[in-house]
Structures are given as structure tokens and as C-alpha cells.
Design a protein around this motif. Structure first.
Motif, PDB file in Angstrom:
ATOM      1  N   SER A   1     128.663  24.297  65.186  1.00 37.31           N
ATOM      2  CA  SER A   1     128.788  25.759  65.295  1.00 37.31           C
ATOM      3  C   SER A   1     129.896  26.194  66.244  1.00 37.31           C
ATOM      4  O   SER A   1     129.697  27.069  67.094  1.00 37.31           O
ATOM      5  CB  SER A   1     127.454  26.391  65.725  1.00 37.31           C
TER       6      SER A   1
ATOM      7  N   GLU B   1     125.321  22.129  70.040  1.00 33.82           N
ATOM      8  CA  GLU B   1     126.061  23.366  69.773  1.00 33.82           C
ATOM      9  C   GLU B   1     127.058  23.618  70.900  1.00 33.82           C
ATOM     10  O   GLU B   1     126.741  23.459  72.083  1.00 33.82           O
ATOM     11  CB  GLU B   1     125.107  24.543  69.650  1.00 33.82           C
TER      12      GLU B   1
ATOM     13  N   THR C   1     132.007  38.573  71.603  1.00 25.12           N
ATOM     14  CA  THR C   1     132.806  38.291  70.413  1.00 25.12           C
ATOM     15  C   THR C   1     133.959  39.278  70.287  1.00 25.12           C
ATOM     16  O   THR C   1     135.106  38.896  70.013  1.00 25.12           O
ATOM     17  CB  THR C   1     131.929  38.351  69.152  1.00 25.12           C
TER      18      THR C   1
ATOM     19  N   LEU D   1     130.995  31.037  72.705  1.00 22.90           N
ATOM     20  CA  LEU D   1     129.790  31.812  72.996  1.00 22.90           C
ATOM     21  C   LEU D   1     128.631  30.955  73.478  1.00 22.90           C
ATOM     22  O   LEU D   1     127.619  31.494  73.951  1.00 22.90           O
ATOM     23  CB  LEU D   1     129.340  32.598  71.754  1.00 22.90           C
ATOM     24  N   CYS D   2     128.738  29.651  73.347  1.00 27.86           N
ATOM     25  CA  CYS D   2     127.639  28.754  73.719  1.00 27.86           C
ATOM     26  C   CYS D   2     128.209  27.586  74.518  1.00 27.86           C
ATOM     27  O   CYS D   2     128.642  26.585  73.948  1.00 27.86           O
ATOM     28  CB  CYS D   2     126.911  28.247  72.474  1.00 27.86           C
TER      29      CYS D   2
ATOM     30  N   TYR E   1     124.035  34.421  74.421  1.00 27.64           N
ATOM     31  CA  TYR E   1     122.763  34.259  73.669  1.00 27.64           C
ATOM     32  C   TYR E   1     122.091  32.963  74.065  1.00 27.64           C
ATOM     33  O   TYR E   1     122.694  32.110  74.695  1.00 27.64           O
ATOM     34  CB  TYR E   1     122.980  34.308  72.159  1.00 27.64           C
TER      35      TYR E   1
ATOM     36  N   ALA F   1     126.170  39.160  72.725  1.00 27.34           N
ATOM     37  CA  ALA F   1     127.027  38.273  71.936  1.00 27.34           C
ATOM     38  C   ALA F   1     128.089  39.067  71.185  1.00 27.34           C
ATOM     39  O   ALA F   1     129.241  38.642  71.058  1.00 27.34           O
ATOM     40  CB  ALA F   1     126.190  37.468  70.960  1.00 27.34           C
TER      41      ALA F   1
ATOM     42  N   SER G   1     130.583  26.326  71.638  1.00 26.58           N
ATOM     43  CA  SER G   1     131.596  27.294  71.204  1.00 26.58           C
ATOM     44  C   SER G   1     131.923  28.190  72.383  1.00 26.58           C
ATOM     45  O   SER G   1     131.320  28.091  73.459  1.00 26.58           O
ATOM     46  CB  SER G   1     131.061  28.150  70.044  1.00 26.58           C
TER      47      SER G   1
ATOM     48  N   ARG H   1     121.520  34.258  67.381  1.00 23.81           N
ATOM     49  CA  ARG H   1     122.870  34.352  67.966  1.00 23.81           C
ATOM     50  C   ARG H   1     123.390  35.785  68.029  1.00 23.81           C
ATOM     51  O   ARG H   1     124.229  36.095  68.872  1.00 23.81           O
ATOM     52  CB  ARG H   1     123.852  33.487  67.163  1.00 23.81           C
TER      53      ARG H   1
ATOM     54  N   LEU I   1     132.574  34.238  65.667  1.00 23.93           N
ATOM     55  CA  LEU I   1     133.913  34.219  66.259  1.00 23.93           C
ATOM     56  C   LEU I   1     135.038  34.396  65.238  1.00 23.93           C
ATOM     57  O   LEU I   1     136.198  34.484  65.618  1.00 23.93           O
ATOM     58  CB  LEU I   1     134.111  32.924  67.047  1.00 23.93           C
TER      59      LEU I   1
ATOM     60  N   ALA J   1     130.384  29.757  66.263  1.00 21.72           N
ATOM     61  CA  ALA J   1     129.154  30.513  66.526  1.00 21.72           C
ATOM     62  C   ALA J   1     128.572  31.067  65.241  1.00 21.72           C
ATOM     63  O   ALA J   1     128.242  32.259  65.143  1.00 21.72           O
ATOM     64  CB  ALA J   1     129.402  31.619  67.550  1.00 21.72           C
TER      65      ALA J   1
END
Length: 346
Positions: free
Chosen positions: A235, A208, A275, A212-213, A346, A271, A210, A266, A242, A238
């Protein structure tokens, strides 16, 4: 369409990959076939699937259904040679093979089953969906306990599986191999064994990744550079966060969040705050947040291909419309500033 070589292999793929995990569940067979056709028309000939698909939810009775849908497209279109197909063995799971996980015998069985369902003679890239020893991905890092792994059993299993990988390659059933949901130690150990035993390398890792990750950005990024392994990012949006479609607690009908709630852990307050910041940045610069998030992932130095999925044709067309978009320096600076403020949401 920008093309990339995966690892040290001879596989050349576009920087974009069509994920198919909804084919057979949220996405019908006819719609799935139409998506493959549309992707090919746009110059995107890389498909990612897995024996456990479709998901949302994954069920034992639907194992292999997505591969069957792709295989029916191959048979109907006669264009199997026009696509690069990546698939995966499910790994230790209640979904298949009585939780036996990945051994020489189950790997051989899974490859033969995927070949039959996909209606092809050879699989371009075959991946181990989960490490046999366990994984910290999918929010399992909060309780990850590698000290509980049996070192001798782990290494013996890797040697057993690598020997079978070699036999599958020699038999012409698989061209190249990769992993998924792996760690830096796991990837390095696999390729050390390949060098020691003369077995196939792991050319890719599908983790994964992104805005966010970004757990890949440290040890895994170093591994990619030093071991010449390419990331296949799943992903990258996310799980839809997103896109901005869940702003203000919205849960559009048919969306993943309307089906599984918190998107596999998530959706958190942190998060949502991160976002909101990324979506606001995109809008401030007059760009689509989907195109910004995907373009950012595509330009990362370790990226082999960015895997995106689309439940509907409209979503696919939206994504394809932005495949030539590139970030401005102002956007890169804005993303870096937001990342420092929201490093691990997350």
C-alpha cells in the motif's frame, strides 16, 4: 531497474514489485497476464501474491484464485524461471483451514497447495501473512493488547513452525522465508530462534508503508538495520489516496473506495488533509503525485522492494512510466515538513 538483495538471502529483486491481489476479482485473468508481461518488459520480474487473494473482498470461495491465475501464466508462457514469486500462508482466518492458523501441518499443506496452483517446483519467498499471536496492523493498533498473548504458546508455535520451515527448505519446496504484518519483537525473535536452532531466517517483512503510514520508521527501521531484514512495502499509495483520485470526496466507479468505503479505515479527515498537502506539493513542483510517493518509498534505507498493484493496464503503465523518477532535495524537504504537520493521519 535498480536491484536489491533481500535480507541476507541470495534473492536479487528489483526495487519495484508487482502486487497481484486484484487478479481474479477487479482484474481479469487475461488482464493479469498482460500486466505480468508488461512488467517483465519493463525489467520488473518480482511478483507478490498470497493464498487469500483476490481481495476486495476476500472470500473463502476465491482463496487461491490469484495464485491459479499466475500459475496459468507460468504454464502458458513457459517463463516461470524469469520471475521471482513471493506468496503467503493466510494465517488465523475464517477463510481457510477452519481458523487453525499457522502450524507445522497447515504450513506444509499451504505450501503444497501454493506450489500446485502456481505450477512451479519451488517458491522463492514464502511469507506468514499474519502472526499467529495477532497483529497491530490494519488499524488494530488502537486496541492492540500484547499483554493478552500467551508467551509460552507463542514461543512454542514459533519453534514448531520454524522446524517445518527447515524441512520445507530441505525438501526444495521453498528457498527463503519472510513475515508480514509483524512487529519489531516478532522479527527479532524469529531470527534469534533461527540462530539458536539452525532454522531458516526471516529475510523480509511485508508491512504497510507510505507517506501516510510511517509506523515502520522507528523500531522496525532499527530492526531492519540490526537484523539485516528488508521491508517489502505494501500500500505505498495508501490504497489509492496518494494518487489524488479521491480528492473532494470523489469515488471513481470501480475504485477500492467505491467497493469498501473507507479503505479499511484509511479515509479519515486527517488523512484527507495530509493527502491534500502531499498532492499539492507534487503539483507545486510539477511532478506526478503517484511518482513522488513511490520514489520516496523506494529510496528509504530499509527498503527491499515497493509493492504496487494496478487494477487496470492503464494504471500499470502510469506507474511504470515513473520508475526512474527520483526526488529532488526540495521535494524531500517538503515531504519532511508535511510529515511533521501530519504525523499519523490514520
Amino acid at each position: 531497474m535498480k536491484m536489491q538483495r533481500l535480507g541476507k538471502s541470495d534473492l536479487e529483486v528489483p526495487i519495484w514489485c508487482l502486487g497481484t491481489m486484484t487478479f481474479g476479482n477487479q482484474t481479469s485473468e487475461a488482464e493479469g497476464h498482460a500486466q505480468i508481461d508488461a512488467a517483465l518488459e519493463a525489467g520488473l520480474n518480482f511478483l507478490d501474491t498470497a493464498e487469500m487473494y483476490p481481495v476486495n473482498p476476500a472470500k473463502a470461495e476465491t482463496v487461491g484464485r490469484t495464485e491459479e491465475i499466475i500459475g496459468n501464466w507460468v504454464a502458458k508462457s513457459g517463463r516461470g524461471s524469469d520471475v521471482v514469486i513471493a506468496t503467503k500462508i493466510v494465517g488465523p482466518s475464517k477463510l481457510a483451514r477452519d481458523e487453525k492458523g499457522i502450524t507445522a501441518a497447515t504450513l506444509r499443506e499451504a505450501v503444497d497447495s501454493s506450489l500446485r496452483r502456481l505450477q512451479v517446483d519451488v517458491i522463492d519467498l514464502y511469507q506468514l501473512h499474519w502472526p499467529q499471536r495477532g497483529s497491530y496492523h490494519f488499524r488494530q493498533h488502537w486496541s492492540f493488547a500484547p499483554e493478552q498473548q500467551d508467551r509460552a504458546a507463542t514461543r512454542a508455535n514459533m519453534e514448531e513452525v520454524m522446524a517445518e520451515m527447515g524441512r520445507l527448505r530441505e525438501a526444495g519446496k521453498v528457498r527463503h522465508f519472510g513475515t508480514s504484518n509483524e512487529s519489531a519483537w516478532g522479527m527479532t525473535r524469529w531470527n534469534q530462534l533461527a540462530a539458536e536452532l539452525g532454522g531458516p531466517r526471516m529475510e523480509t517483512v511485508q508491512n504497510e508503508y507510505s507517506l501516510l503510514c510511517r509506523m515502520y520508521d522507528t523500531d522496525m527501521a532499527e530492526m531492519s538495520h540490526q537484523e539485516e531484514v528488508s521491508l517489502l512495502a505494501y500500500s505505498p499509495l495508501a490504497a489509492g489516496l496518494l494518487t489524488g483520485k479521491y480528492e473532494g470526496g470523489a469515488r471513481p466507479e470501480g475504485s477500492r473506495a467505491s467497493i469498501n468505503g473507507d479503505l479499511g479505515g484509511r479515509i479519515t479527515a486527517r488523512a484527507e488533509a495530509a493527502t491534500d498537502a502531499y498532492v499539492a506539493l507534487a503539483r507545486e513542483h510539477g511532478v506526478d503525485p503517484v511518482h513522488m510517493a513511490l520514489a520516496w518509498a523506494a529510496e528509504r534505507p530499509f527498503m527491499g522492494s515497493v509493492i504496487f498493484g494496478a487494477t487496470t493496464m492503464a494504471q500499470l503503465q502510469h506507474i511504470l512510466a515513473g520508475t526512474e523518477f527520483t526526488l529532488t532535495e526540495a521535494l524531500r524537504e517538503g515531504i519532511a515538513e508535511i510529515y511533521r504537520a501530519h504525523p499519523l493521519p490514520y
